[in-house]
Motif scaffolding. Structure first.
Motif, mmCIF file in Angstrom:
data_model
loop_
_atom_site.group_PDB
_atom_site.id
_atom_site.type_symbol
_atom_site.label_atom_id
_atom_site.label_comp_id
_atom_site.label_asym_id
_atom_site.label_seq_id
_atom_site.Cartn_x
_atom_site.Cartn_y
_atom_site.Cartn_z
ATOM 1 N N GLY A 47 0.813 -1.218 0.000
ATOM 2 C CA GLY A 47 0.000 0.000 0.000
ATOM 3 C C GLY A 47 0.843 1.264 0.000
ATOM 4 N N ALA A 48 2.040 1.182 0.550
ATOM 5 C CA ALA A 48 2.929 2.344 0.575
ATOM 6 C C ALA A 48 3.632 2.442 -0.764
ATOM 7 N N GLY A 49 3.699 3.637 -1.300
ATOM 8 C CA GLY A 49 4.398 3.777 -2.574
ATOM 9 C C GLY A 49 4.309 5.180 -3.126
ATOM 10 N N ILE A 50 4.851 5.333 -4.310
ATOM 11 C CA ILE A 50 4.912 6.641 -4.964
ATOM 12 C C ILE A 50 3.650 6.871 -5.796
ATOM 13 N N PRO A 51 3.387 8.120 -6.197
ATOM 14 C CA PRO A 51 2.226 8.392 -7.048
ATOM 15 C C PRO A 51 2.351 7.661 -8.390
ATOM 16 N N PRO A 52 1.213 7.272 -8.981
ATOM 17 C CA PRO A 52 1.247 6.596 -10.280
ATOM 18 C C PRO A 52 1.929 7.460 -11.343
ATOM 19 N N TYR A 53 2.773 6.849 -12.145
ATOM 20 C CA TYR A 53 3.500 7.556 -13.196
ATOM 21 C C TYR A 53 3.026 7.091 -14.567
ATOM 22 N N LEU A 54 3.332 7.882 -15.585
ATOM 23 C CA LEU A 54 2.920 7.572 -16.954
ATOM 24 C C LEU A 54 3.889 6.620 -17.641
ATOM 25 N N GLY A 55 5.127 6.638 -17.227
ATOM 26 C CA GLY A 55 6.187 5.815 -17.801
ATOM 27 C C GLY A 55 7.507 6.328 -17.294
ATOM 28 N N GLY A 56 8.574 5.701 -17.708
ATOM 29 C CA GLY A 56 9.870 6.179 -17.232
ATOM 30 C C GLY A 56 11.022 5.408 -17.824
ATOM 31 N N ILE A 57 12.201 5.756 -17.339
ATOM 32 C CA ILE A 57 13.429 5.088 -17.767
ATOM 33 C C ILE A 57 14.349 4.972 -16.554
ATOM 34 N N ILE A 58 15.022 3.834 -16.469
ATOM 35 C CA ILE A 58 15.988 3.578 -15.406
ATOM 36 C C ILE A 58 17.318 3.307 -16.101
ATOM 37 N N THR A 59 18.365 4.023 -15.708
ATOM 38 C CA THR A 59 19.662 3.872 -16.372
ATOM 39 C C THR A 59 20.757 3.479 -15.389
ATOM 40 N N ASP A 60 21.626 2.617 -15.861
ATOM 41 C CA ASP A 60 22.826 2.229 -15.144
ATOM 42 C C ASP A 60 23.915 3.169 -15.643
ATOM 43 N N ILE A 61 24.377 4.063 -14.790
ATOM 44 C CA ILE A 61 25.350 5.081 -15.185
ATOM 45 C C ILE A 61 26.722 4.670 -14.660
ATOM 46 N N PHE A 142 11.501 -8.292 -10.879
ATOM 47 C CA PHE A 142 11.559 -9.682 -11.318
ATOM 48 C C PHE A 142 11.122 -10.665 -10.234
ATOM 49 N N THR A 143 11.289 -10.291 -8.975
ATOM 50 C CA THR A 143 10.842 -11.158 -7.886
ATOM 51 C C THR A 143 9.426 -10.818 -7.445
ATOM 52 N N ARG A 144 8.835 -9.765 -8.032
ATOM 53 C CA ARG A 144 7.471 -9.314 -7.736
ATOM 54 C C ARG A 144 7.296 -8.956 -6.268
ATOM 55 N N LYS A 145 8.330 -8.371 -5.682
ATOM 56 C CA LYS A 145 8.272 -7.914 -4.300
ATOM 57 C C LYS A 145 8.149 -6.401 -4.290
ATOM 58 N N ALA A 146 7.642 -5.874 -3.205
ATOM 59 C CA ALA A 146 7.512 -4.426 -3.076
ATOM 60 C C ALA A 146 8.882 -3.779 -3.253
ATOM 61 N N GLY A 147 8.933 -2.736 -4.058
ATOM 62 C CA GLY A 147 10.193 -2.067 -4.333
ATOM 63 C C GLY A 147 10.069 -0.565 -4.225
ATOM 64 N N ILE A 148 11.160 0.096 -4.473
ATOM 65 C CA ILE A 148 11.249 1.550 -4.344
ATOM 66 C C ILE A 148 10.307 2.260 -5.299
ATOM 67 N N LEU A 149 10.094 1.715 -6.498
ATOM 68 C CA LEU A 149 9.242 2.376 -7.494
ATOM 69 C C LEU A 149 7.808 1.867 -7.501
ATOM 70 N N ASN A 150 7.409 1.149 -6.437
ATOM 71 C CA ASN A 150 6.027 0.686 -6.368
ATOM 72 C C ASN A 150 5.062 1.856 -6.314
ATOM 73 N N ILE A 151 4.008 1.714 -7.061
ATOM 74 C CA ILE A 151 2.913 2.682 -7.013
ATOM 75 C C ILE A 151 2.082 2.319 -5.796
ATOM 76 N N GLY A 152 1.727 3.313 -4.993
ATOM 77 C CA GLY A 152 0.993 3.016 -3.777
ATOM 78 C C GLY A 152 -0.199 3.904 -3.558
ATOM 79 N N THR A 153 -0.844 3.656 -2.458
ATOM 80 C CA THR A 153 -2.027 4.423 -2.088
ATOM 81 C C THR A 153 -1.743 5.391 -0.956
ATOM 82 N N GLN A 154 -0.524 5.367 -0.436
ATOM 83 C CA GLN A 154 -0.191 6.238 0.695
ATOM 84 C C GLN A 154 0.867 7.243 0.288
#
Length: 154
Positions: A47-61, A142-154
């Motif tokens: 339930g805890a997470g960030i606001p819903p996003y439209l899309g994004g990109i994650i980069t390994d720098i 990939f493990t389908r566990k709650a993560g940092i970028l999870n969309i939440g309700t809180q």
């Protein structure tokens, strides 16, 4: 300086949606109360997470030390800033010790009112072959566990 390949993943909102782990109900224990507690704990975490996003990109720098860049698109900059701040806060509590570093969080205004939450984490340790910050984000998906970028309700 040796050039290293850069990895990037383009994500949709589906990246941030996770469900209850079905293995919780397949517990070897016959204790229903114990199973219920596990399910309730995971539901609270999801339930805890960030606001819903439209899309994004994650980069390994690949700098002198590894880094990760996260850019998520939002309808306006107020929501994007809220998301960037939440990602930074969630990073400090959810990312493993080997994925911690200097966090920069802000926004980048786009066209048509769109705005991006932009977060960069630069790790403190040089010479790491595999970027633990990049792996941190992808492994939760990939493990389908709650993560940092999870969309939440809180």
């Amino acid at each position: 300086m040796t050039k290293k390949p850069v990895k990037a993943v383009v994500i949709s909102p589906a990246f941030g949606i996770t469900g209850i782990d079905p293995s919780l109900v397949l517990s070897p224990s016959a204790d229903i109360a114990e199973t219920r507690k596990k399910i309730e704990a995971q539901a609270a975490e999801l339930g805890a997470g960030i606001p819903p996003y439209l899309g994004g990109i994650i980069t390994d720098i690949q700098l002198e030390t590894p880094a990760i860049g996260i850019s998520l698109s939002y309808a306006d900059c107020a929501i994007a800033q809220q998301a960037a701040d939440m990602i930074a806060q969630r990073w400090t509590t959810m990312a493993g010790d080997n994925a911690q570093g200097k966090i920069t969080a802000g926004t980048a205004e786009g066209i048509d009112g769109l705005c991006a939450a932009a977060v960069k984490v630069v790790l403190a340790e040089p010479g790491i072959e595999r970027n633990p910050a990049y792996e941190q984000i992808l492994s939760s998906y990939f493990t389908r566990k709650a993560g940092i970028l999870n969309i939440g309700t809180q």
